[in-house]
Scaffold this active site. Structure first.
Site, PDB file in Angstrom:
ATOM      1  N   PHE A  11       0.819  -1.210   0.000  1.00  0.00           N
ATOM      2  CA  PHE A  11       0.000   0.000   0.000  1.00  0.00           C
ATOM      3  C   PHE A  11       0.864   1.275   0.000  1.00  0.00           C
ATOM      4  O   PHE A  11       0.796   2.087  -0.926  1.00  0.00           O
ATOM      5  CB  PHE A  11      -0.950  -0.117   1.195  1.00  0.00           C
ATOM      6  CG  PHE A  11      -1.462   1.162   1.736  1.00  0.00           C
ATOM      7  CD1 PHE A  11      -2.112   2.064   0.914  1.00  0.00           C
ATOM      8  CD2 PHE A  11      -1.307   1.464   3.085  1.00  0.00           C
ATOM      9  CE1 PHE A  11      -2.601   3.258   1.423  1.00  0.00           C
ATOM     10  CE2 PHE A  11      -1.789   2.643   3.597  1.00  0.00           C
ATOM     11  CZ  PHE A  11      -2.428   3.550   2.765  1.00  0.00           C
ATOM     12  N   ASP A  31       9.222  -7.631  -3.436  1.00  0.00           N
ATOM     13  CA  ASP A  31       8.001  -7.824  -2.643  1.00  0.00           C
ATOM     14  C   ASP A  31       7.591  -9.286  -2.789  1.00  0.00           C
ATOM     15  O   ASP A  31       7.663  -9.838  -3.883  1.00  0.00           O
ATOM     16  CB  ASP A  31       6.884  -6.892  -3.179  1.00  0.00           C
ATOM     17  CG  ASP A  31       5.752  -6.720  -2.203  1.00  0.00           C
ATOM     18  OD1 ASP A  31       5.156  -7.736  -1.814  1.00  0.00           O
ATOM     19  OD2 ASP A  31       5.453  -5.579  -1.819  1.00  0.00           O
ATOM     20  N   THR A  95      10.470 -11.943  10.219  1.00  0.00           N
ATOM     21  CA  THR A  95      10.489 -11.149   8.985  1.00  0.00           C
ATOM     22  C   THR A  95      10.903  -9.714   9.278  1.00  0.00           C
ATOM     23  O   THR A  95      11.736  -9.136   8.576  1.00  0.00           O
ATOM     24  CB  THR A  95       9.092 -11.156   8.322  1.00  0.00           C
ATOM     25  OG1 THR A  95       8.745 -12.501   8.084  1.00  0.00           O
ATOM     26  CG2 THR A  95       9.079 -10.382   7.025  1.00  0.00           C
ATOM     27  N   TYR A 151       4.683  -6.981  17.288  1.00  0.00           N
ATOM     28  CA  TYR A 151       4.923  -6.019  16.199  1.00  0.00           C
ATOM     29  C   TYR A 151       5.698  -4.801  16.718  1.00  0.00           C
ATOM     30  O   TYR A 151       6.678  -4.378  16.110  1.00  0.00           O
ATOM     31  CB  TYR A 151       3.584  -5.595  15.576  1.00  0.00           C
ATOM     32  CG  TYR A 151       3.750  -4.622  14.437  1.00  0.00           C
ATOM     33  CD1 TYR A 151       4.196  -5.063  13.193  1.00  0.00           C
ATOM     34  CD2 TYR A 151       3.492  -3.266  14.609  1.00  0.00           C
ATOM     35  CE1 TYR A 151       4.362  -4.171  12.145  1.00  0.00           C
ATOM     36  CE2 TYR A 151       3.656  -2.367  13.568  1.00  0.00           C
ATOM     37  CZ  TYR A 151       4.093  -2.832  12.341  1.00  0.00           C
ATOM     38  OH  TYR A 151       4.272  -1.939  11.307  1.00  0.00           O
TER      39      TYR A 151
END
Ligand code: UDP
Length: 342
Positions: A11, A31, A95, A151
């Protein structure tokens, strides 16, 4: 300029691609299309200045070559969205932390020092509910809520990595703390509130406000976010610093629901959903979040182009078109009204 954008089909990343290609820069995107989509960059596929690798940053085999080619690297590839963070807690840490370290290590190995821009998040402020969040305030992550904070922890680790590589190896890093970015191409699948409310309003379905709705957020259009990021990177060519990136207009989630209903002229009603039902666990929501933008403004003179109303109107137009197309059995890409007018 040679620009590498990890997560460039996502996005925010895809808006950065638009900005740099429009300026004549060469852009390389990596990506894995886990939350990003090929459709977000499809308009550039024939542009000779554009390259795309479908790969995960953790295993991307051309990393050294492409990082070595880049003058500027935006590292945005990460696992994002509350639902994904809850569903894949270990993946979030691996990640987000290992991916960031790989990029910084490659930047250092390349010998010459590209400008790095790292995507951080207002989530690093954790439970800090000061009325205005400033970059030098404490980051207060609770130990009560288990994996919910994975996160935040991953983004704090990324910030620490950026600062360490800058101090130890002289890699200049702009650390951008994004505050609730919204706009065209954002999907509601992973929890984001604005696309969810817009999709519900356009269909005249109930608007699902989680909890009481008195929690506040400050929403910034992605098309503003990328201009701010570029300005910070330009300012920070040889500097390392942390900067909030967002919009400082604060709105409660209940007011947001009312605003979306009004702009869409919708018959939707507001439905309160308990947090436990919404997230499926004991979830600690953040009470308020509003960035202090003094640093961004004093460094770059940045001014927003989009109001929340304009963003919502664009999203409503896109969602209506999508709905109409799906009823007619075909799919088209729609440019927001404000872009067409520009
Ligand atoms: N939210 C909501 N309804 C939804 C999705 C989200 O009321 O359908 C709430 C959510 O609980 C939070 C706010 O909207 O208080 C912003 O959520 P989002 O996931 O967009 O961003 P974040 O919580 O990471 O700031």
């Amino acid at each position: 300029m040679h620009v590498l954008i990890t997560g460039g089909a996502g996005f925010i990343g895809s808006h950065l691609v638009d900005l740099h290609l429009a300026r004549g820069d060469s852009v390389h995107v990596v990506d894995d299309l886990s939350t990003g989509a090929r459709a977000n960059i499809a308009q550039h596929e024939d542009n000779p200045n554009f390259r795309f690798d479908e790969a995960d940053v953790l295993t991307w085999d051309r990393i050294d070559r492409v990082v070595g080619w880049a003058d500027r690297i935006y590292h945005l590839a990460a696992i994002v969205g509350v639902y994904r963070v809850i569903a894949e807690p270990t993946k979030v840490l691996a990640t987000n932390i290992v991916g960031c370290e790989r990029i910084l290590r490659a930047a250092n190995a390349g010998g010459w020092k590209p400008q790095v821009v790292l995507a951080s998040s207002s989530e690093v402020y954790g439970h800090n509910d000061e009325s205005l969040l400033r970059e030098d305030q404490d980051l207060t992550v609770s130990t009560r809520a288990g994996t919910r904070w994975g996160y935040s922890v991953s983004k704090i680790a990324d910030e620490a990595l950026g600062l360490s590589y800058a101090q130890r190896y002289g890699i200049p890093a702009v650390i951008a703390r994004f505050f609730n970015t919204v706009g065209p191409r954002q999907v509601g699948r992973y929890g984001m509130v604005v696309p969810r409310f817009v999709a519900q309003a356009v269909r005249n379905e109930p608007i699902t406000v989680f909890g009481g709705g008195l929690q506040t957020r400050s929403f910034c259009d992605a098309r503003d976010t990328v201009v701010a990021l570029d300005a910070l990177a330009t300012h920070g060519k040889r500097n390392t610093f942390v900067a909030n990136v967002g919009n400082d207009r604060e709105i409660s989630i209940l007011e947001l629901a009312e605003l979306v209903i009004e702009r869409a002229n919708s018959r939707s009603v507001i439905e309160h959903v308990p947090l436990k039902e919404a997230y499926g666990e004991d979830f600690e929501d953040i009470r308020r979040r509003r960035p202090d933008l003094s640093r961004l403004r004093s460094m770059t003179g940045f001014e927003h182009r989009f109001t929340l109303e304009q963003t919502i109107d664009d999203l409503i137009a896109i969602e209506r078109k999508r709905l109409e197309d799906s009823r007619n059995g075909h799919c088209t890409l729609v440019r927001p009204q404000s872009e067409r007018a520009a």
